[in-house]
Design a protein around this motif. Structure first.
Motif, PDB file in Angstrom:
ATOM      1  N   GLY A 106      90.585  27.606 -11.070  1.00  0.00           N
ATOM      2  CA  GLY A 106      91.816  27.587 -10.294  1.00  0.00           C
ATOM      3  C   GLY A 106      92.364  28.930  -9.887  1.00  0.00           C
ATOM      4  O   GLY A 106      93.184  29.012  -8.967  1.00  0.00           O
ATOM      5  N   ALA A 119      88.979  29.701  -8.615  1.00  0.00           N
ATOM      6  CA  ALA A 119      89.080  28.642  -7.615  1.00  0.00           C
ATOM      7  C   ALA A 119      87.895  28.591  -6.662  1.00  0.00           C
ATOM      8  O   ALA A 119      87.565  27.523  -6.140  1.00  0.00           O
ATOM      9  CB  ALA A 119      90.379  28.810  -6.824  1.00  0.00           C
ATOM     10  N   HIS A 147      91.703  23.075 -12.487  1.00  0.00           N
ATOM     11  CA  HIS A 147      91.294  23.336 -11.104  1.00  0.00           C
ATOM     12  C   HIS A 147      92.439  23.052 -10.145  1.00  0.00           C
ATOM     13  O   HIS A 147      93.489  22.517 -10.528  1.00  0.00           O
ATOM     14  CB  HIS A 147      90.071  22.475 -10.752  1.00  0.00           C
ATOM     15  CG  HIS A 147      90.322  20.998 -10.837  1.00  0.00           C
ATOM     16  ND1 HIS A 147      90.670  20.230  -9.751  1.00  0.00           N
ATOM     17  CD2 HIS A 147      90.278  20.134 -11.891  1.00  0.00           C
ATOM     18  CE1 HIS A 147      90.823  18.968 -10.119  1.00  0.00           C
ATOM     19  NE2 HIS A 147      90.592  18.888 -11.417  1.00  0.00           N
ATOM     20  N   ARG A 148      92.238  23.387  -8.892  1.00  0.00           N
ATOM     21  CA  ARG A 148      93.178  23.073  -7.810  1.00  0.00           C
ATOM     22  C   ARG A 148      92.776  21.736  -7.172  1.00  0.00           C
ATOM     23  O   ARG A 148      91.738  21.158  -7.503  1.00  0.00           O
ATOM     24  CB  ARG A 148      93.142  24.182  -6.762  1.00  0.00           C
ATOM     25  CG  ARG A 148      93.585  25.565  -7.256  1.00  0.00           C
ATOM     26  CD  ARG A 148      95.100  25.657  -7.303  1.00  0.00           C
ATOM     27  NE  ARG A 148      95.553  26.990  -7.697  1.00  0.00           N
ATOM     28  CZ  ARG A 148      96.512  27.659  -7.060  1.00  0.00           C
ATOM     29  NH1 ARG A 148      97.104  27.126  -5.999  1.00  0.00           N
ATOM     30  NH2 ARG A 148      96.908  28.845  -7.484  1.00  0.00           N
ATOM     31  N   ASP A 155      89.238  21.263   1.495  1.00  0.00           N
ATOM     32  CA  ASP A 155      90.498  20.729   0.978  1.00  0.00           C
ATOM     33  C   ASP A 155      90.696  19.253   1.291  1.00  0.00           C
ATOM     34  O   ASP A 155      91.809  18.741   1.182  1.00  0.00           O
ATOM     35  CB  ASP A 155      91.682  21.542   1.507  1.00  0.00           C
ATOM     36  CG  ASP A 155      91.741  21.584   3.034  1.00  0.00           C
ATOM     37  OD1 ASP A 155      90.900  20.929   3.686  1.00  0.00           O
ATOM     38  OD2 ASP A 155      92.636  22.267   3.564  1.00  0.00           O
ATOM     39  N   HIS A 178      96.100  21.526 -10.900  1.00  0.00           N
ATOM     40  CA  HIS A 178      97.197  22.231 -10.245  1.00  0.00           C
ATOM     41  C   HIS A 178      97.299  21.648  -8.842  1.00  0.00           C
ATOM     42  O   HIS A 178      96.389  21.806  -8.036  1.00  0.00           O
ATOM     43  CB  HIS A 178      96.919  23.733 -10.198  1.00  0.00           C
ATOM     44  CG  HIS A 178      98.055  24.540  -9.661  1.00  0.00           C
ATOM     45  ND1 HIS A 178      98.189  25.886  -9.897  1.00  0.00           N
ATOM     46  CD2 HIS A 178      99.129  24.208  -8.881  1.00  0.00           C
ATOM     47  CE1 HIS A 178      99.283  26.340  -9.300  1.00  0.00           C
ATOM     48  NE2 HIS A 178      99.858  25.334  -8.675  1.00  0.00           N
ATOM     49  N   ARG A 180      98.103  22.014  -5.936  1.00  0.00           N
ATOM     50  CA  ARG A 180      98.126  22.793  -4.699  1.00  0.00           C
ATOM     51  C   ARG A 180      96.688  23.183  -4.371  1.00  0.00           C
ATOM     52  O   ARG A 180      95.872  23.353  -5.280  1.00  0.00           O
ATOM     53  CB  ARG A 180      98.917  24.103  -4.854  1.00  0.00           C
ATOM     54  CG  ARG A 180     100.418  23.987  -4.961  1.00  0.00           C
ATOM     55  CD  ARG A 180     101.024  25.394  -4.999  1.00  0.00           C
ATOM     56  NE  ARG A 180     102.475  25.370  -4.928  1.00  0.00           N
ATOM     57  CZ  ARG A 180     103.278  25.387  -5.975  1.00  0.00           C
ATOM     58  NH1 ARG A 180     102.759  25.420  -7.194  1.00  0.00           N
ATOM     59  NH2 ARG A 180     104.581  25.375  -5.828  1.00  0.00           N
ATOM     60  N   ALA A 182      94.210  26.242  -3.079  1.00  0.00           N
ATOM     61  CA  ALA A 182      94.222  27.702  -3.170  1.00  0.00           C
ATOM     62  C   ALA A 182      93.723  28.268  -1.844  1.00  0.00           C
ATOM     63  O   ALA A 182      92.709  27.802  -1.311  1.00  0.00           O
ATOM     64  CB  ALA A 182      93.332  28.184  -4.309  1.00  0.00           C
ATOM     65  N   ASN A 192      99.901  32.223  -3.889  1.00  0.00           N
ATOM     66  CA  ASN A 192      99.154  30.981  -4.063  1.00  0.00           C
ATOM     67  C   ASN A 192      99.825  30.034  -5.044  1.00  0.00           C
ATOM     68  O   ASN A 192      99.448  28.864  -5.141  1.00  0.00           O
ATOM     69  CB  ASN A 192      97.720  31.283  -4.523  1.00  0.00           C
ATOM     70  CG  ASN A 192      96.724  31.209  -3.382  1.00  0.00           C
ATOM     71  OD1 ASN A 192      96.566  30.159  -2.773  1.00  0.00           O
ATOM     72  ND2 ASN A 192      96.064  32.313  -3.091  1.00  0.00           N
ATOM     73  N   ARG A 193     100.803  30.539  -5.790  1.00  0.00           N
ATOM     74  CA  ARG A 193     101.565  29.663  -6.691  1.00  0.00           C
ATOM     75  C   ARG A 193     102.794  29.084  -6.004  1.00  0.00           C
ATOM     76  O   ARG A 193     103.486  28.252  -6.592  1.00  0.00           O
ATOM     77  CB  ARG A 193     101.981  30.433  -7.952  1.00  0.00           C
ATOM     78  CG  ARG A 193     100.814  30.824  -8.853  1.00  0.00           C
ATOM     79  CD  ARG A 193     101.298  31.340 -10.200  1.00  0.00           C
ATOM     80  NE  ARG A 193     102.007  32.601 -10.104  1.00  0.00           N
ATOM     81  CZ  ARG A 193     101.432  33.795 -10.214  1.00  0.00           C
ATOM     82  NH1 ARG A 193     100.120  33.885 -10.407  1.00  0.00           N
ATOM     83  NH2 ARG A 193     102.149  34.903 -10.135  1.00  0.00           N
ATOM     84  N   GLY A 219     101.890  22.349 -11.955  1.00  0.00           N
ATOM     85  CA  GLY A 219     102.401  22.884 -10.706  1.00  0.00           C
ATOM     86  C   GLY A 219     103.837  22.480 -10.429  1.00  0.00           C
ATOM     87  O   GLY A 219     104.122  21.312 -10.176  1.00  0.00           O
TER      88      GLY A 219
END
Length: 336
Positions: A106, A119, A147-148, A155, A178, A180, A182, A192-193, A219
């Protein structure tokens, strides 16, 4: 011979509960931070900062693996993408007594991308699966993945399912998501957060489509009320920045999320319990601010909170008697 101790050859170490955990955070969740957080919650699963395989195999492994027994339940997060190296590091984690080893898929920073860490590995599900299998074959403690929900250019929900399904087939049963994507080019790790939108709906769909897996949500979660709502959908919740900047949120985790009947620890009690640990660190040649930098968030929401933070962030660097300064800060927490 006791049936529930490690001295029994038939003893199987219980898997840590991931119902509530604090995220691995670089420069923040070091051993001092974790010791402090453990004073606030007995049941929270704590994670180390990410440790790269290179740091363990070629650096000061004892320093990176060092922890206090009080920190358990405790997981080591690894960064890497070479299956043999990850397997070797997982064995080191198990030998050091960690309760879980987690693979970082991530982190979006350029530095780790260049080393095929974090990530960017979401674009290589077969490699992640190979890494997980190597680690699972090497140890008996759980191997998990954080992971994202995707990366830019990869995506779609179908690609997320392909990633999770491929890694699941390698034996991973627990995924911390998470929620979201990346963005691997053009955004800093901090951006990215915040900038990619939170998509709890995507994580929820993942849980619906993989009901047999343990799915932990990460997140943007800030309150225990939000945790309880998310636990209606997910198997666990993970707090990151909120747990660090407002650590006292952990004080009611055991009661609200784990059903504990133990009394809630006060801020003053937490600092008093931390004092012997700080004194021992100073006696061993350490500086008090190595520890107290992690407790500044205790100073929130009461008269004197600003003074508490000032004492332990500014005045600390010129104090001739740091423990006396700590006691002065502690007086501001009395009754809180």
């Amino acid at each position: 011979m006791s049936l529930n101790t490690a001295s029994n050859p038939l003893y199987i170490k219980p898997e840590p509960s991931r119902r509530f955990s604090v995220a691995p955070m670089m420069d923040w969740t070091d051993r001092h931070c974790r010791f402090f957080l453990r004073l606030l919650s007995r049941h929270t699963l704590l994670y180390t900062e990410m440790v790269t395989t290179g740091a363990l195999l070629n650096g000061d492994a004892e320093r990176f693996l060092r922890h206090d027994e009080a920190e358990h339940p405790l997981a080591l997060q690894l960064g890497g993408s070479t299956p043999a190296d990850l397997a070797a590091c997982a064995r080191m984690a198990e030998a050091a007594g960690y309760d879980e080893v987690n693979l970082n898929v991530g982190c979006p920073s350029d530095r780790v991308q260049n080393n095929m860490i974090g990530a960017c590995l979401m674009a290589h599900p077969a490699l992640v699966a190979e890494c997980v299998k190597a680690m699972r074959d090497a140890v008996s403690i759980p191997v998990t993945v954080k992971h994202r929900i995707g990366i830019n250019g990869r995506d779609s929900y179908a690609e997320l399912c392909d990633f999770v399904g491929t890694v699941k087939d390698a034996g991973c049963q627990s995924f911390t998501v998470h929620a979201r994507i990346a963005i691997l080019e053009g955004l800093s790790p901090k951006e990215n957060r915040d900038i990619p939108p939170l998509r709890y709906d995507v994580a929820a769909q993942l849980k619906a489509d993989f009901p047999e897996l343990e799915i932990i949500l990460n997140g943007g979660i800030k309150t225990l009320e939000q945790c309880q709502a998310h636990l209606q959908v997910f198997d666990g919740v993970m707090l990151g920045r909120e747990a660090y900047h407002n650590p006292y949120v952990l004080a009611e985790v055991d009661q609200q999320l784990f059903g504990s009947t133990a009394p809630v620890i006060s801020r003053a009690q937490a600092l008093a319990a931390l004092r012997p640990y700080i004194a021992a660190h100073i006696a061993a040649g350490g500086a008090m601010h190595h520890i107290t930098r992690h407790i500044l968030g205790l100073g929130q929401g009461f008269p004197g909170a600003r003074r508490f933070r000032q004492l332990l962030s500014v005045d600390i660097h010129k104090a001739k008697d740091p423990l006396a300064l700590l006691d002065q800060a502690g007086e501001l927490l009395e009754g809180r």
